[in-house]
Design an enzyme around this catalytic site. Structure first.
Site, PDB file in Angstrom:
ATOM      1  N   GLY A   1      65.213  80.432  82.048  1.00 53.86           N
ATOM      2  CA  GLY A   1      66.313  81.228  82.589  1.00 53.86           C
ATOM      3  C   GLY A   1      66.049  82.707  82.592  1.00 53.86           C
ATOM      4  O   GLY A   1      66.879  83.497  83.050  1.00 53.86           O
ATOM      5  N   GLN A   2      64.892  83.118  82.083  1.00 59.97           N
ATOM      6  CA  GLN A   2      64.624  84.551  82.019  1.00 59.97           C
ATOM      7  C   GLN A   2      64.518  85.153  83.414  1.00 59.97           C
ATOM      8  O   GLN A   2      64.027  84.501  84.337  1.00 59.97           O
ATOM      9  CB  GLN A   2      63.319  84.801  81.264  1.00 59.97           C
ATOM     10  CG  GLN A   2      63.427  84.441  79.797  1.00 59.97           C
ATOM     11  CD  GLN A   2      62.102  84.580  79.100  1.00 59.97           C
ATOM     12  OE1 GLN A   2      61.387  85.542  79.310  1.00 59.97           O
ATOM     13  NE2 GLN A   2      61.780  83.612  78.257  1.00 59.97           N
ATOM     14  N   GLY A   3      64.965  86.361  83.512  1.00 61.91           N
ATOM     15  CA  GLY A   3      65.060  87.023  84.807  1.00 61.91           C
ATOM     16  C   GLY A   3      63.796  86.924  85.624  1.00 61.91           C
ATOM     17  O   GLY A   3      63.833  86.633  86.819  1.00 61.91           O
TER      18      GLY A   3
ATOM     19  N   TYR B   1      61.555  84.676  85.642  1.00 66.71           N
ATOM     20  CA  TYR B   1      61.161  83.333  86.074  1.00 66.71           C
ATOM     21  C   TYR B   1      62.184  82.713  87.012  1.00 66.71           C
ATOM     22  O   TYR B   1      61.980  81.612  87.499  1.00 66.71           O
ATOM     23  CB  TYR B   1      60.988  82.418  84.859  1.00 66.71           C
ATOM     24  CG  TYR B   1      59.856  82.820  83.960  1.00 66.71           C
ATOM     25  CD1 TYR B   1      58.546  82.839  84.431  1.00 66.71           C
ATOM     26  CD2 TYR B   1      60.088  83.176  82.642  1.00 66.71           C
ATOM     27  CE1 TYR B   1      57.504  83.214  83.604  1.00 66.71           C
ATOM     28  CE2 TYR B   1      59.052  83.553  81.811  1.00 66.71           C
ATOM     29  CZ  TYR B   1      57.757  83.566  82.300  1.00 66.71           C
ATOM     30  OH  TYR B   1      56.735  83.947  81.489  1.00 66.71           O
TER      31      TYR B   1
END
Lengths: 186, 707
Positions: free
Chosen positions: A72-74, A76
């Site tokens: 969920g990291q920005g 990715y």
């Protein structure tokens, strides 16, 4: 739904495979939810932030799920759209205690729903309003309001309040998803 | 001490420019030529005087307060304007009554607990600047709140030591102290070293202690010291001087046994990396003080590592480099100058002179962006910063020469004879080169840096008095955010778990949190911002010819005589004009009758192609009440050319204000295409002199030619 299908499903002789995407912002609890849905002997003890994505498998009463657990990291999040085509269902996880980033979750959800691979498909979406155990968590009703879920007219969706650490609310969601997938198949 | 800094190369051209007399166009041209200036359409002339007042109050706070009071003007609509639909920002939170009153220096985002969840630290001034508080916010809610003993001047976070776990310490400058917190618990209090008190004052209080002096005499003596002495009074004496007669006795008794302490206060603070340039490297605190000094503190022991003096009080600081290797400090001061200090220099090396007071200072890469009270942003660089900055590893302190760099650089602003500079400034060479200027639609209230790491973008945000927040990369406008109220503080960075968050607080105490969309890309809005391209083109000033030089010389020498000759001619011209006018009035040649008793207006129109024309005379009586009676009209014309049915007729009564069209036909008799003048005379019965007259230029008859 044929009687034989039901019978074989109940007996667990032949389980259909479905591909599910697990999406949501970083730190919302996607990996923890997937981990909890796996059989207890296959669960891992500590959960670390996912890099890129990971593929997990678990079985429900009549289906065999292959989950693309996306990071969920920005940086990715632009990977998500490459898997939209393969997904037959979507699990969208929301951190109910992160009031500030609810707009970001809504923004990502809107981008998802407007993507050409998703827009015209009747793909079931299961929302987990996660982290219900935290003190400053908002209710699932409030989450659905904040994300404007009532505007989703052309896709079946369902929101479940959940606590992934204890595993509360997860089974209810998976049961709904299973029903939807089977209904879509027949 | 100031003599150590080498004097600037005498700015001959500038001096020369001022010596040329001011009144002639050539003089002005000469000035322009001498300076090789670009057109400065964006500089209003009045502003030069403003910067002439050295040390006019704490700029950081008073100007922003002043501007906050200024009425917000209507904003023009820019192309980069953020609309609701395609905005680059997500509105995460807006609380109009968050009760946060602060400015950008007191906002800081940091991972205070080392758990990846960044908090917002606010040095809050309180609703009326009365109840200073330290607030820590997590998400939209206040996590902790604690009162402060004095108003905060600046907040900063820095790493104190290298070892794990790395949780940054929070430093809050307030009054004469820096309060250092670790894990949100008070950790250390650093106080500025006391300054030597005035011996006279000390002696007086000593006498008071031994009751050899009564409070009234003490007051008088202290007032004498306050007016004359070079060393200012201590806070204790100043407070004593404010007291009423009745309170003095008690105050003296209470305080006479205390020793007098004189302390300065911190005006600004920033951080400077100690010996590594890494993101997670130990940093020193750099303090700017009211006594015109800069202090660098050790991050662990809080001892003073370096002390530098400035010609004025610093209000904004920008640091770059590493303390142990090589660093540069830029300090914007209250005298309207920005001083650049480097390692191993106790005094500023170079300065940038601004034409107005600074309201904000942001360093973007190697450009210093300054907001000024002229409602404009200026970008400055200086050769030194670009060329002479040695690579961090090859640097040797001994190799550092004190001489200023060779090569001529333009002064940042034209020196005006109207702006007397404080006596210290000439010792600091003026070296900043102005790269660009952008005019704002309203006063700038606050500025800060927007550093979007994921895209490698560094831009300047400026909060304006009309409620806009404008984002500029160099002089290109990237984005405009319209806030519901004037934004007084800005901060961009990681908040909570979100990388690109913009925190804004408004004049009314509101808190606005916006999140930059993941997909948002800032693009320059195009050529409509900044000065027009014509401003950048150099004027094609002609070469100085021999003739030009001679003329200038002659102008200079015989200026008075030339002026007199010109004035004589001018008066003669005026006299002639007046005479001709009077003559016209006397002979009633004008179509306006100027006699006070019979004001009349005549206006004639000729219609038709010929040979028969229609001549319409519009006669009007412009007086307010008096009707005109007994008027006659007479036409004078060449009877060989024209024929009129009636060359002389009576005019009906003229009611004031109404327009009377009097029509008559004119037949052109000539078939040779000749035209002539017909004179119209308005007469009064019984008078031979006409009241007014008009000459009508008749057109050539075209109908005849066609027939």
């Amino acid at each position: 739904m044929g009687l034989l299908d039901k019978l074989s499903g109940l007996l667990g002789l032949r389980k259909k495979e479905v591909h599910v995407l697990c999406l949501g912002l970083d730190n919302s609890g996607k990996t923890t939810i997937i981990n909890k849905l796996k059989p207890s002997n296959a669960q891992s003890q500590d959960i670390v932030p996912t890099i890129g994505f990971s593929i997990e498998k678990f079985k429900s009463s009549s289906l065999s799920f292959t989950v693309f657990d996306m990071s969920g990291q920005g940086r990715y999040r632009n990977l998500w759209e490459h898997y939209y085509k393969e997904g037959q269902a979507i699990i969208f996880v929301i951190d109910s205690s992160d009031r500030l980033r609810m707009v970001v979750a809504k923004e990502e959800l809107d981008t998802l729903l407007n993507h050409p691979d998703i827009k015209h498909r009747r793909i079931p979406i299961l929302f987990f309003a996660n982290k219900m155990d935290l003190r400053d968590a908002v209710t699932s009703v409030k989450v659905s309001q904040l994300l404007c879920l009532e505007n989703i007219k052309d896709k079946p969706w369902h929101i479940c309040a959940s606590d992934a650490i204890k595993g509360e609310g997860l089974q209810e969601g998976v049961d709904w998803l299973q029903d939807q997938i089977q209904a879509a198949k027949t | 001490m100031l003599g150590r800094v080498t004097a600037p190369p005498p700015d001959a051209t500038q001096e020369g420019g001022q010596r040329i007399p001011q009144w002639g166009f050539r003089g002005w041209l000469g000035k322009l030529r001498a300076r090789n200036l670009r057109v400065r359409a964006y500089h209003r002339p009045g502003t030069i005087e403003r910067c002439a007042a050295p040390g006019a109050g704490p700029v950081a706070r008073t100007t922003s307060a002043k501007m906050a009071a200024a009425s917000s003007s209507d904003s023009d609509s820019g192309r980069a304007e953020s609309k609701e639909a395609n905005s680059k920002w997500l509105d995460a939170h807006y609380d109009p009554v968050a009760n946060i009153h602060t400015f950008s220096a007191c906002l800081v985002l940091a991972d205070l607990h080392g758990d990846g969840e960044h908090k917002l630290v606010v040095g809050d001034l309180g609703p009326s600047g009365q109840q200073p508080r330290l607030k820590v916010l997590k998400g939209p809610t206040v996590l902790t709140e604690s009162p402060l003993p004095a108003l905060p001047a600046a907040a900063a976070t820095f790493l104190m030591e290298q070892h794990e776990p790395q949780a940054p310490a929070l430093a809050l400058a307030s009054g004469p102290c820096v309060y250092v917190y670790k894990n949100l618990r008070p950790y250390f209090k650093f106080s500025l070293p006391p300054l030597p008190p005035n011996p006279l004052e000390q002696d007086l209080w000593h006498q008071a202690k031994e009751d050899r002096i009564d409070p009234l005499t003490l007051k008088e003596m202290l007032e004498g010291i306050r007016e004359k002495a070079e060393v200012p009074l201590s806070v204790q004496s100043l407070r004593f001087l404010q007291l009423e007669l009745s309170e003095m006795e008690a105050f003296v008794n209470q305080h006479k046994s205390k020793t007098i302490k004189r302390q300065t206060v911190i005006t600004t603070m920033t951080t400077l990396k100690k010996n590594l340039s890494d993101e997670d490297a130990v940093s020193c605190l750099v303090l700017g003080c009211e006594n015109k000094e800069l202090l660098v503190l050790d991050p662990e022991a809080f001892t003073i590592l370096a002390k530098m003096s400035l010609p004025s009080v610093p209000v904004f600081l920008e640091a770059s480099g590493q303390f142990d290797v090589e660093f540069r400090l830029a300090a914007a001061c209250r005298n309207g100058n920005i001083y650049i200090l480097r390692r191993d220099s106790k005094h500023p090396k170079y300065c940038i002179e601004l034409s107005a007071q600074p309201v904000g200072l942001v360093r973007v890469h190697k450009v210093l962006v300054v907001g000024s009270t002229e409602d404009s942003l200026h970008g400055f660089t200086h050769k030194v910063w670009l060329q002479q900055a040695p690579a961090p590893h090859s640097y040797l302190p001994s190799a550092q020469g004190p001489e200023s760099p060779s090569g001529f650089l333009f002064p940042a602003t034209p020196l005006s004879p109207l702006s007397p500079k404080p006596p210290q400034t000439p010792a600091v060479p003026c070296q900043g080169k102005k790269l660009w200027t952008v005019q704002m639609p309203a006063a700038i209230l606050t500025m800060n840096l927007l550093d979007q790491r994921s895209r490698g973008l560094q831009a300047v945000m400026a909060g304006l008095a009309n409620g806009e927040v404008r984002i500029y990369r160099d002089k290109a406008l990237l984005n405009i955010i319209r806030a519901p109220d004037a934004v007084t503080s800005l901060c961009f960075g990681r908040y909570g778990r979100e990388e690109n968050t913009l925190i804004m607080t408004t004049r009314g105490g509101g808190l606005i949190i916006k999140i930059l969309k993941r997909t948002a890309v800032f693009v320059e809005a195009g050529g409509e911002v900044g000065p027009p391209p014509a401003q950048a083109t150099k004027l094609n000033v002609p070469r100085k010819t021999r003739l030009y030089v001679d003329q200038t010389l002659r102008e200079r020498e015989a200026g008075t005589a030339m002026h007199r000759a010109f004035q004589t001619d001018l008066y003669l011209l005026r006299l002639r004009t007046a005479r001709a006018y009077v003559q016209a009035l006397e002979s009633s040649l004008s179509p306006m009758s100027m006699t006070a008793r019979e004001p009349l207006k005549l206006h004639a129109v000729v219609q038709g192609l010929g040979p028969i024309f229609k001549l319409t005379l519009h006669l009007q009586n412009p007086s307010t009440a008096r009707p005109a009676l007994g008027l006659l009209i007479c036409f004078l014309y060449n009877e060989a050319l024209y024929a009129l049915p009636q060359a002389f007729f009576k005019v009906p009564l003229l009611v004031p204000g109404l327009n009377y069209p009097l029509e008559t036909f004119v037949e052109s008799l000539s078939d040779k295409g000749i035209s002539d003048i017909i004179k119209v005379l308005v007469l009064r019965e019984g008078q031979s002199a006409p009241l007014l007259s008009a000459h009508i230029n008749m057109p050539v008859s075209e109908g005849l030619a066609a027939a």
